[in-house]
Design a protein around this motif. Structure first.
Motif, PDB file in Angstrom:
ATOM      1  N   VAL A   1       0.442  -1.332   0.126  1.00 11.89           N
ATOM      2  CA  VAL A   1      -0.337  -0.073  -0.091  1.00 11.89           C
ATOM      3  C   VAL A   1       1.238   1.057  -0.161  1.00 11.89           C
ATOM      4  O   VAL A   1       1.620   1.525   1.528  1.00 11.89           O
ATOM      5  CB  VAL A   1      -0.828   0.585   0.687  1.00 11.89           C
ATOM      6  N   LEU A   2       0.854   2.128  -0.705  1.00 18.69           N
ATOM      7  CA  LEU A   2       2.077   3.090  -1.345  1.00 18.69           C
ATOM      8  C   LEU A   2       1.305   4.346  -0.276  1.00 18.69           C
ATOM      9  O   LEU A   2       2.172   4.547   0.069  1.00 18.69           O
ATOM     10  CB  LEU A   2       1.616   3.880  -2.698  1.00 18.69           C
ATOM     11  N   ASN A   3      -0.232   4.416   0.078  1.00 13.68           N
ATOM     12  CA  ASN A   3      -0.096   5.498   1.477  1.00 13.68           C
ATOM     13  C   ASN A   3       0.523   5.004   2.381  1.00 13.68           C
ATOM     14  O   ASN A   3      -0.176   5.919   3.495  1.00 13.68           O
ATOM     15  CB  ASN A   3      -1.140   6.308   1.057  1.00 13.68           C
ATOM     16  N   THR A   4       0.889   3.994   3.414  1.00 14.42           N
ATOM     17  CA  THR A   4       1.053   3.352   3.878  1.00 14.42           C
ATOM     18  C   THR A   4       2.913   4.548   4.002  1.00 14.42           C
ATOM     19  O   THR A   4       3.560   4.028   5.183  1.00 14.42           O
ATOM     20  CB  THR A   4       1.684   2.221   4.253  1.00 14.42           C
ATOM     21  N   LEU A   5       3.498   4.162   2.878  1.00 13.79           N
ATOM     22  CA  LEU A   5       5.275   4.790   2.894  1.00 13.79           C
ATOM     23  C   LEU A   5       5.683   6.786   3.901  1.00 13.79           C
ATOM     24  O   LEU A   5       4.549   7.319   3.662  1.00 13.79           O
ATOM     25  CB  LEU A   5       5.051   5.356   1.953  1.00 13.79           C
TER      26      LEU A   5
END
Length: 90
Positions: free
Chosen positions: A72-76
């Motif tokens: 999940v990209l928006n956990t970066l």
């Protein structure tokens, strides 16, 4: 399958939309996307403050699909996310 193949061929991600009127990607297809190396973005698709709660639906969908934080990209961290989504310079 053709759509997932096309997404996997490009630097793209799939949105898991938590709006209860959407919820368009089922867990089986999400697992197939993950197997192809496709990343995801979880979204509330909020157009009003109370709709921010829809993000819980997106998280539940990701869990049913057995996605991890790495998928999940928006956990970066914000700096890493910015590097991932920054358009390529020509």
């Amino acid at each position: 399958d053709e759509i997932l193949a096309a997404i996997a061929a490009y630097p793209a991600a799939i949105e898991l939309n938590g709006d209860p009127r959407r919820l368009d990607l089922d867990p089986v297809r999400a697992r197939q996307a993950k197997a192809r190396g496709i990343k995801f973005v979880l979204s509330a698709d909020a157009h009003a403050v109370h709709q921010l709660d829809y993000l819980d639906n997106a998280v539940a969908m990701a869990r049913r699909a057995r996605l991890t934080r790495a998928d999940v990209l928006n956990t970066l961290p914000v700096d890493e996310l910015a590097d991932v989504i920054r358009p390529a310079r020509s």
